[in-house]
Design a protein around this motif. Sequence first.
Motif, PDB file in Angstrom:
ATOM      1  N   UNK A  48       9.701  15.237  -9.527  1.00  0.00           N
ATOM      2  CA  UNK A  48       9.276  14.804  -8.196  1.00  0.00           C
ATOM      3  C   UNK A  48       9.476  13.333  -7.913  1.00  0.00           C
ATOM      4  N   UNK A  49       9.446  12.492  -8.955  1.00  0.00           N
ATOM      5  CA  UNK A  49       9.561  11.048  -8.751  1.00  0.00           C
ATOM      6  C   UNK A  49      11.005  10.592  -8.529  1.00  0.00           C
ATOM      7  N   UNK A  50      11.969  11.486  -8.726  1.00  0.00           N
ATOM      8  CA  UNK A  50      13.378  11.122  -8.603  1.00  0.00           C
ATOM      9  C   UNK A  50      13.854  11.196  -7.148  1.00  0.00           C
ATOM     10  N   UNK A  51      14.952  10.507  -6.891  1.00  0.00           N
ATOM     11  CA  UNK A  51      15.644  10.679  -5.615  1.00  0.00           C
ATOM     12  C   UNK A  51      17.044  11.200  -5.919  1.00  0.00           C
ATOM     13  N   UNK A  52      17.380  12.365  -5.338  1.00  0.00           N
ATOM     14  CA  UNK A  52      18.680  12.968  -5.575  1.00  0.00           C
ATOM     15  C   UNK A  52      19.359  13.250  -4.247  1.00  0.00           C
ATOM     16  N   UNK A  53      20.625  12.907  -4.152  1.00  0.00           N
ATOM     17  CA  UNK A  53      21.386  13.140  -2.923  1.00  0.00           C
ATOM     18  C   UNK A  53      21.644  14.630  -2.745  1.00  0.00           C
TER      19      UNK A  53
END
Length: 289
Positions: free
Chosen positions: A284-289
Motif C-alpha cells: 500500500x505504501x508504494x506508488x506504481x504507474x
Amino acid sequence: MGPILFDWTRDTVLRFYEEAAGLPVERVYVGETICVKKLGLALKDMETVINGLTAAGKKVTLSTLAVISNEDELQYTRELCSLHDSIEANDMAVLNMAETAGKEVFAGPHITSYNAPSVEFLKGVGVTQVCFPVELPKESIAYAIKHTGVEAEVFAHGKLPLAFSWRCYTSRAYGLTKTECRHHCTKFPDGMEIKTLDGKPLFTVNGTSILSADTHTLVESTEELGAMGVKAVRISPQHKDTAKVVEVFRRRINGETGGKEGLEEIKTICRDNLCNGWYQSKAGKDYAA
C-alpha cells in the motif's frame, strides 16, 4: 467530496463547506466517521450545511461513525440519521436502525464489502451504492462491479483510513484516556505524524483512527476506473488545497488533462509522498504507474 476526517474548528469547517458549495463536485459527504467529541460541527450546524449545499445544487449524504462503541455514540448516530434522507453507513449497526428505514443508504469504505457476495448481501438489505474498502486491488473492484451491477465509488485521493480503535491514540500520546479528552487533535489538522526509529514517516494518528503517512491518489487512473464501471471517485478533504485537488480531478475526468500531467499537478499540491499500491496489487505504501 468525502467527509472531513480530522478535528478542525467550527469556523474552519463552516468555511470549508461554503467553499465546497462552489466546487465542481456532484456529492458532498457531511457527518462524523471518527469521533463524536470533535469540536467541528454540532448536529444543528449540519442542518445549516446541508441546506447550503443543497441550495448550491449538490447532492448531500450524511456519513456515520466507523466504530459505534457506546450508547452515547449510538444515540448520536440516531440523531444524525434523522437529519437527512441520504445516509452513508460505516458501521453495520446503522443498517439496523429504524432511522434509516426508507432512506437512501450507501455502504462507506469502512464496511467490509470485499467481494461480490458481500455486495449482494448489502444490496439485499437496502444499500444502493458502495464505496469499496481502500485496500482492495482494482481486479477485485472490477469483478464485484461486473457481477453485482452495484453503483460503485472508489476512494481516490487522501490519507488512507487504515484502522480504528475504541481508545484514542491522540489522547494516549498525551498520557490521557479517551474519556479525559482535551481536544489535542485540533493541534494536528491533518493528523499527527508517526515516524519509524530512523525518522521515516510511518502512519498518521487521528484520534481513534490510524491513517497512512503518505497521500493515496488515483489521479492517473480515472479512465481505467470509468472503464471498470466506477461511477464516483472520492476526494478526502485535507486542511489545505483540497479545492486545487478537486480541480485537477475534474479536469482529468473531463478529459482535459492527461494522467502524467495530472500526477505532476498533484505532486506540486501535496506535501507528502504519494501512494497507490493497494489499488495496483502492491504494498500500500508504494506508488506504481
